[in-house]
Design a protein around this motif. Structure first.
Motif, PDB file in Angstrom:
ATOM      1  N   THR A   1       6.475  31.236  23.040  1.00 19.97           N
ATOM      2  CA  THR A   1       7.023  29.556  23.136  1.00 19.97           C
ATOM      3  C   THR A   1       8.434  29.714  24.088  1.00 19.97           C
ATOM      4  OG1 THR A   1       5.497  28.655  22.027  1.00 19.97           O
ATOM      5  CG2 THR A   1       6.838  27.242  22.406  1.00 19.97           C
ATOM      6  N   PRO A   2       8.996  29.447  24.765  1.00 23.54           N
ATOM      7  CA  PRO A   2      10.534  29.520  25.215  1.00 23.54           C
ATOM      8  C   PRO A   2      10.935  28.516  24.571  1.00 23.54           C
ATOM      9  CG  PRO A   2       8.420  29.540  26.540  1.00 23.54           C
ATOM     10  CD  PRO A   2       8.177  29.190  25.822  1.00 23.54           C
ATOM     11  N   PHE A   3      12.062  28.741  23.978  1.00 21.43           N
ATOM     12  CA  PHE A   3      13.056  27.422  23.580  1.00 21.43           C
ATOM     13  C   PHE A   3      13.596  26.577  23.821  1.00 21.43           C
ATOM     14  CE2 PHE A   3      13.158  31.723  20.358  1.00 21.43           C
ATOM     15  CZ  PHE A   3      12.273  31.116  19.576  1.00 21.43           C
TER      16      PHE A   3
ATOM     17  N   VAL B   1       6.437  38.900  30.954  1.00 18.71           N
ATOM     18  CA  VAL B   1       5.717  37.543  32.124  1.00 18.71           C
ATOM     19  C   VAL B   1       4.362  37.163  31.726  1.00 18.71           C
ATOM     20  CG1 VAL B   1       4.477  37.654  34.047  1.00 18.71           C
ATOM     21  CG2 VAL B   1       5.846  39.155  33.848  1.00 18.71           C
ATOM     22  N   GLY B   2       4.288  34.962  31.302  1.00 20.19           N
ATOM     23  CA  GLY B   2       3.662  34.012  30.496  1.00 20.19           C
ATOM     24  C   GLY B   2       3.986  33.130  31.737  1.00 20.19           C
TER      25      GLY B   2
ATOM     26  N   VAL C   1      12.676  34.719  29.241  1.00 16.43           N
ATOM     27  CA  VAL C   1      14.563  34.316  29.274  1.00 16.43           C
ATOM     28  C   VAL C   1      14.278  32.828  28.824  1.00 16.43           C
ATOM     29  CG1 VAL C   1      16.820  33.307  30.959  1.00 16.43           C
ATOM     30  CG2 VAL C   1      15.687  35.535  31.782  1.00 16.43           C
ATOM     31  N   GLY C   2      14.896  32.828  27.674  1.00 14.04           N
ATOM     32  CA  GLY C   2      14.152  31.379  26.772  1.00 14.04           C
ATOM     33  C   GLY C   2      14.036  31.775  25.996  1.00 14.04           C
ATOM     34  N   TYR C   3      13.401  32.804  26.029  1.00 13.87           N
ATOM     35  CA  TYR C   3      12.746  33.727  24.767  1.00 13.87           C
ATOM     36  C   TYR C   3      13.665  34.662  24.271  1.00 13.87           C
ATOM     37  CZ  TYR C   3       9.200  34.640  21.393  1.00 13.87           C
ATOM     38  OH  TYR C   3       8.582  35.273  19.777  1.00 13.87           O
ATOM     39  N   THR C   4      12.938  35.709  22.807  1.00 14.37           N
ATOM     40  CA  THR C   4      14.192  36.384  22.556  1.00 14.37           C
ATOM     41  C   THR C   4      13.596  37.792  23.362  1.00 14.37           C
ATOM     42  OG1 THR C   4      12.182  37.148  20.641  1.00 14.37           O
ATOM     43  CG2 THR C   4      13.898  35.255  20.283  1.00 14.37           C
ATOM     44  N   LEU C   5      12.964  37.786  23.743  1.00 16.52           N
ATOM     45  CA  LEU C   5      12.379  39.250  24.609  1.00 16.52           C
ATOM     46  C   LEU C   5      13.081  38.600  26.167  1.00 16.52           C
ATOM     47  CD1 LEU C   5       9.304  39.927  22.643  1.00 16.52           C
ATOM     48  CD2 LEU C   5      11.790  41.194  22.551  1.00 16.52           C
TER      49      LEU C   5
END
Length: 409
Positions: free
Chosen positions: A307-309, A277-278, A268-272
């Motif tokens: 890298t989350p947006f 899990v990271g 959540v905050g990325y495209t997937l």
């Protein structure tokens, strides 16, 4: 994992024909709204309030509101929006505004989560038409329950236009709700993954919770319990901003509970969303190796860097895994989520530790689990295998109880 496989077989045996397999729909699925369109006797002469959002469409993507608006001798007088709004795409508390003076619009996600007496004035029938994703914590079930309770209070008919459970009607997993942890993300004593349609859930709520509203469920045609979303040949409409694709509901129960702790990013905050899990402090190769060595049925863990947006670890490189579902019919998503938690606690005790988590996150973790037992078991050092085994007897009882509410083979 033997207990999990045995439970899956039990659910299959009790809830479906013996010959059920990968049942791709040979005939078009008629959703509840499609069936209503052909015979709307239940709404004739009624002033209708519709609880819906962009997922409220028929099998040709025509909005249910538009269909009901055109039904003869039926008057659509109000629209009610759940979390994310009538138009969808919104986050947080919501206010609604409409473009037609003859159709009032209301939000049921904000300071007010139940329709008030003023909102219900002039309504004979409430119609619920929203696509759910098959997980207890997804708030559309709560919205339906609250609306059913208010309908019962004001002697208003309640109609549910049924829709498929994207996960199918056989998969059941996760702990049952303890009513001491009842909340907007935990509305009823059902497992986290319940294997029921929204109409079947309505029937269960009406009896088990003593709502006793004047309930009618408009069944689908040509849907079977063994069907996953892809088998229905229906087009997907995003149910919320972070459930954009038809496969996302399969990932939500694996990582959604974990995400409430606010320690790792789950995509959540990325495209997937829900597929990752990271965190900056995770070693991607290490966690992937350890998770894959558990040989969990139906999943594979690929090393992944992202890298989350926005959100947790915004603009920071996260290392971890991308979850790949290899078999949607054998995987147990909630159990897999608990094995991920166990692995994080074992590999990274200085970073992933319940003592480091904010109270608000702990409270939400317990609420989505429907109990504090899961957290306490982990804190006591119980392995994921033991955590999962402990809730199997309750699942077996639920499988038996739910049979009286099932509408489909």
């Amino acid at each position: 994992m033997k207990e999990l496989f045995s439970l899956f077989l039990l659910a299959t045996f009790l809830s479906s024909p013996l010959c059920a397999g990968n049942a791709v729909s040979e005939q078009p699925i008629k959703l509840g709204i499609d069936v209503l369109r052909e015979n709307h006797t239940v709404l004739k002469g009624k002033r209708v309030g519709l609880i819906t959002n962009p997922t409220g469409v028929n099998n040709n993507l025509t909005a249910s509101a538009e269909i009901i608006l055109r039904l003869p001798n039926v008057k659509l007088v109000a629209l009610f929006g759940p979390e994310h709004g009538i138009k969808g795409g919104k986050m947080g508390n919501i206010t609604e505004s409409g473009t037609r003076k003859d159709i009032r619009t209301f939000s049921l996600h904000g300071a007010v989560k139940r329709p008030t007496a003023e909102m219900l004035k002039g309504i004979d029938t409430l119609v619920f038409d929203i696509q759910d994703i098959g997980a207890r914590s997804y708030t559309y079930i709560s919205t339906m329950r609250y609306c059913m309770e208010e309908a019962a209070k004001y002697n208003i008919q309640f109609v549910v236009l049924d829709r498929p459970n994207p996960l199918g009607g056989l998969l059941i997993d996760g702990p049952l709700l303890d009513m001491n942890f009842e909340s907007f993300v935990g509305p009823a004593v059902i497992p986290y993954i319940h294997g029921m349609t929204i109409g079947e859930i309505a029937l269960l709520l009406n009896k088990e919770m003593g709502i006793n509203c004047n309930l009618t469920v408009i069944k689908m045609e040509n849907w079977k319990r063994s069907m996953l979303w892809g088998d229905t040949k229906l087009l997907w409409t995003p149910t919320s901003p972070h459930i954009p694709e038809p496969d996302t509901p399969f990932f939500y129960p694996m990582t959604g509970i974990l995400g409430e702790l606010g320690i790792v990013n789950i995509g959540v905050g990325y495209t997937l969303p829900f597929k990752l899990v990271g965190a900056p402090w995770i070693n991607a190769n290490e966690i992937a190796y350890n998770l894959n060595s558990k040989k969990l049925s139906g999943v594979h863990f690929q090393t992944f860097h992202f890298t989350p947006f926005y959100g947790l670890y915004k603009d920071k490189e996260c290392n971890g895994v991308r979850i790949i579902i290899t078999n949607k019919r054998t995987y147990q998503p909630v159990a897999i989520g608990y094995y991920i938690i166990e692995t994080l606690m074992t590999l990274y005790p200085e970073n992933f530790n319940f003592s480091l988590i904010k109270t608000a996150n702990i409270d939400m973790f317990d609420k989505v689990n429907g109990t504090n037992i899961i957290r306490k078991q982990f804190q006591a050092g119980i392995e994921a295998k033991g955590v999962v085994k402990a809730y199997q007897p309750a699942l077996k009882e639920f499988i038996k109880k739910r049979t009286q509410y099932l509408l489909y083979e």
